[in-house]
Design a protein around this motif. Structure first.
Motif, PDB file in Angstrom:
ATOM      1  N   LYS A 159      -2.547   1.508  -2.939  1.00 25.28           N
ATOM      2  CA  LYS A 159      -3.621   0.592  -2.557  1.00 25.28           C
ATOM      3  C   LYS A 159      -3.131  -0.384  -1.495  1.00 25.28           C
ATOM      4  O   LYS A 159      -3.863  -0.736  -0.587  1.00 25.28           O
ATOM      5  N   LEU A 160      -1.877  -0.824  -1.648  1.00 25.95           N
ATOM      6  CA  LEU A 160      -1.325  -1.740  -0.649  1.00 25.95           C
ATOM      7  C   LEU A 160      -1.124  -1.013   0.682  1.00 25.95           C
ATOM      8  O   LEU A 160      -1.291  -1.595   1.750  1.00 25.95           O
ATOM      9  N   HIS A 162      -2.999   1.356   1.826  1.00 22.55           N
ATOM     10  CA  HIS A 162      -4.319   1.442   2.438  1.00 22.55           C
ATOM     11  C   HIS A 162      -4.691   0.111   3.087  1.00 22.55           C
ATOM     12  O   HIS A 162      -5.175   0.060   4.217  1.00 22.55           O
ATOM     13  N   LEU A 163      -4.424  -0.956   2.350  1.00 24.37           N
ATOM     14  CA  LEU A 163      -4.723  -2.290   2.857  1.00 24.37           C
ATOM     15  C   LEU A 163      -3.972  -2.556   4.162  1.00 24.37           C
ATOM     16  O   LEU A 163      -4.523  -3.083   5.128  1.00 24.37           O
ATOM     17  N   VAL A 167      -5.364  -3.333   7.917  1.00 26.68           N
ATOM     18  CA  VAL A 167      -4.964  -4.508   8.690  1.00 26.68           C
ATOM     19  C   VAL A 167      -4.484  -4.078  10.077  1.00 26.68           C
ATOM     20  O   VAL A 167      -4.796  -4.702  11.083  1.00 26.68           O
ATOM     21  N   VAL A 207      -0.467  -9.538   3.624  1.00 21.80           N
ATOM     22  CA  VAL A 207      -0.371  -8.174   3.103  1.00 21.80           C
ATOM     23  C   VAL A 207       1.079  -7.694   3.156  1.00 21.80           C
ATOM     24  O   VAL A 207       1.590  -7.095   2.223  1.00 21.80           O
TER      25      VAL A 207
END
Lengths: 543, 165
Positions: A159-160, A162-163, A167, A207
């Protein structure tokens, strides 16, 4: 920003509360099925971890209570203590007290564990010696339980990832908007885009920050690993670890894990000598290995240093000729740092014997590929008889990289700063044709120089560096480094330094070696990112 | 009221139509199934990509996606007909796991023709410059002849996949 220590405490509390929840659940189950050994073992494990964690971070009261409870459950497990009603009450009280202590860690009022309860715990632990002592009535002020959810959440790294990708895309669009707003010269638009710039920058760093882990999370696995390898190799190793709290992107750490393990195995089985040999050479009988991490701006430097026998330059030179990389003449011209860089060539191994832990054909080239893949660098220094040091230069984060932009014909190209050494303007007369390549002398070092325009317009195999193809009296050259070797790239124009977000190329053009990816510039222009590793490798092979 | 069987016949005919995007390569008309086309756009700025075959024109930024752009005329060795239009157009085609652009010189048109007028590619087209594999069939429509390409076969053809510098 919070201090590191504060962060650790928060993580401890969150974990401890989870343990507490699990303990409460398990003990309730155990009350119904006192014979269930699995539950008992689980409770034992939870208490043991809680004790160790609390001790490590300095919450001695929690550690103490956990210890007493652990002892009690240990006795129940060994059938030295029966799980009777009286005992159950004391244990429930004890676990509740733990919960209370944990949730009030560093709270406004310090909570003291009830002395009566502590005494009760002591009594049940010492049940065999003194069976007659009455259990005290414990005043139940722990019953007012408030339900609360943890402050920490677990999150899948996916998930990170993807984040972070999102960004990256956002930054590309932001740069485009900032650039358009400059062209349009509208005050409102300029204000908004300046604000957008700041927010996205903060978002990017947040992030990136969320993905950082301590290098220690990897380093701390090494004492055990080193011990095992040392035992297998019948050697004694003294391992020093430092810089565990340096932070780095979790995925980068993941990618280099195997590499670091490989280097460590090499150091122990090939680097460090046997004790008797060491004594003869006036070294301490146990081999010393240092594993350290440090920060240098956007780079994390990991260093693995041993005081073993070092790498024999002559042996490497011999092997270069034997394995047919270069002929004897060329080898004798190599500088020492260049000689060592051959260790990273595929199929190049100095190991004479296969041992249990190393020398099974997985060479340093695998290590190198892993480090290349994240845009890092590896360097080796070694002195015969003194020891070997491997230095890994790693980016802190994957997403954004500093790059040097240049122009060749109508195209823009980016070269990651990790691989650039210097930039210079060189009079054309200082370039010489040697064989089919251009070379020049920079600070006493002979460096191959590639004319990028010719390289782009010819097949790699038919590329020839000729002076006649050069235009102008002065050439713009970017010196890049890869694997201890330098290569000069002649470009038409040097543009600027810029942070870029590298996107990977998609099929079918993703298989072309010389590109590491692509990025979009603020102007919307597509800019190809050059793979310095691939270009350098090609020209080194050719020489 | 029409007889029921007649209506059924017509409905069946309506269902069995193929929708194509039709474009010109050289002097002939070619088509691809509309569901394989993601979008049609005026060809954006193409960044040349050295070290690729000449039929790969480079890469372009299409709505933030960077995709490779191919010239089908060059790919199939079709002599380009002389035209003086200012723009060329790009068909953005979607394969299973990536997207690619194909340049065409004139505005592509959409066309629907009955499936029955689409013949399987006859064997003589083997002599053709385009390998038969890429041709799904020959469509006939009001005196026009449309060569229907199977774009996935082009996208997955070994030749493209094995691009190497």
């Amino acid at each position: 920003m919070k201090s590191r220590e504060q962060e650790y405490k928060e993580i401890f509390v969150a974990e401890a509360l989870e343990y507490y929840d699990a303990l409460s659940r398990h003990i309730s189950e155990l009350e119904k099925t006192p014979e269930d050994e699995q539950i008992l073992a689980e409770i034992f494990r939870l208490l043991h971890n809680l004790k160790a964690n609390a001790k490590a971070i300095g919450y001695l009261v929690i550690a103490d209570v956990s210890h007493k409870l652990e002892t009690a459950f240990g006795m129940i497990r060994n059938k030295e203590l029966s799980f009777s009603d009286e005992v159950v009450t004391v244990l429930f009280d004890g676990i509740d007290m733990l919960g209370e202590l944990i949730s009030n860690v560093d709270g406004a009022k310090e909570i003291e564990p009830s002395p009566a309860l502590l005494r009760n715990l002591d009594i049940i632990i010492n049940t065999q010696t003194d069976n007659n002592t009455e259990l005290n009535k414990v005043q139940k002020y722990y019953t007012s339980k408030n339900l609360s959810l943890s402050d920490l959440i677990y999150i899948q790294i996916k998930k990170l990832d993807h984040l972070l990708n999102l960004v990256g895309e956002l930054i590309i669009d932001r740069d485009r908007i900032v650039s358009i707003s400059k062209e349009l010269d509208n005050d409102d638009l300029k204000n908004v885009s300046a604000h957008l710039y700041r927010i996205t920058e903060e978002l990017q760093y947040s992030v990136m920050d969320a993905r950082l882990v301590n290098v220690g999370s990897l380093f701390n696995k090494f004492p055990r690993i080193v011990r095992d390898i040392a035992v297998a190799e019948k050697k004694e190793i003294n391992l020093e670890i430092s810089g565990q709290d340096i932070q780095i992107d979790r995925n980068i750490l993941q990618i280099i894990t195997d590499s670091l393990l490989h280097l460590m195995r090499n150091a122990i089985s090939h680097g460090i000598e046997k004790a008797d040999v060491r004594k003869k050479n006036k070294k301490t009988p146990q081999g010393n290995i240092e594993l350290s991490a440090q920060n240098d701006r956007d780079t994390v430097i990991l260093r693995l240093k041993d005081d073993g026998k070092g790498i024999d330059q002559q042996e490497v030179r011999k092997a270069i000729v034997q394995k047919g990389f270069l002929n004897a003449d060329a080898v004798s011209d190599l500088r020492d740092t260049e000689v060592l860089s051959f260790l990273f060539e595929p199929g190049f191994s100095l190991a004479k014997e296969v041992t249990e832990v190393s020398g099974r054909g997985v060479g340093l080239d695998v290590v190198k590929n892993a480090i290349d893949s994240i845009g890092g660098r590896i360097k080796v220094d070694s002195k015969k008889g003194v020891g070997t040091t491997f230095t890994l230069y790693l980016p802190t984060s994957i997403a954004v990289k500093g790059a040097l932009l240049c122009q060749v014909e109508e195209n823009f190209y980016a070269i990651p700063l990790m691989h650039t050494d210097s930039v210079l303007s060189l009079p054309t007369e200082k370039l010489h044709e040697v064989g089919n390549l251009l070379v020049t002398d920079i600070k006493g070092e002979t460096i191959t120089v590639v004319h990028m325009r010719e390289l782009f317009n010819n097949d790699l195999d038919t590329y020839n560096g000729t002076k006649t193809a050069l235009e102008g009296d002065v050439q713009n050259i970017i010196i890049v480094t890869y694997n201890n070797r330098k290569l000069g790239l002649i470009v038409d124009k040097l543009l600027r330094q810029q942070d870029i977000v590298i996107k990977s190329l998609s099929r079918p053009v993703n298989t072309i070696d010389i590109y590491a990816g692509v990025t979009l510039l603020g102007s919307g222009k597509v800019c190809l990112v050059l793979d310095v590793a691939a270009i350098t490798r090609y020209f080194i092979a050719r020489r | 009221m029409e007889p029921q069987n007649a209506r059924e016949k017509r409905d069946a005919a309506v269902e069995a139509r193929v929708h194509l995007i039709v474009f010109r390569l050289g002097e002939e008309e070619y088509g691809v199934r509309i569901d394989q086309v993601k979008e049609v756009t005026i060809t954006p700025e193409i960044t040349r990509m050295p070290k690729t075959p000449s039929f790969i024109k480079g890469v372009s930024n299409i709505r933030g996606d960077i995709i490779a752009i191919m010239d089908l005329e060059e790919r199939f060795n079709i002599t380009s007909a002389a035209r003086d239009s200012r723009h060329t157009y790009t068909l953005v085609m979607e394969a299973k796991d990536y997207t690619m652009g194909f340049i065409v010189k004139e505005v592509p048109q959409s066309l629907s023709l009955p499936l029955s007028s689409l013949d399987k590619a006859p064997s003589f087209v083997q002599d053709f410059n385009i390998s038969e594999n890429f041709i799904e069939g020959i469509g006939k429509y009001e005196n026009r002849l449309i060569i229907v390409l199977d774009i996935f076969k082009i996208l997955t053809s070994d030749e493209i996949m094995e691009l190497k510098s």
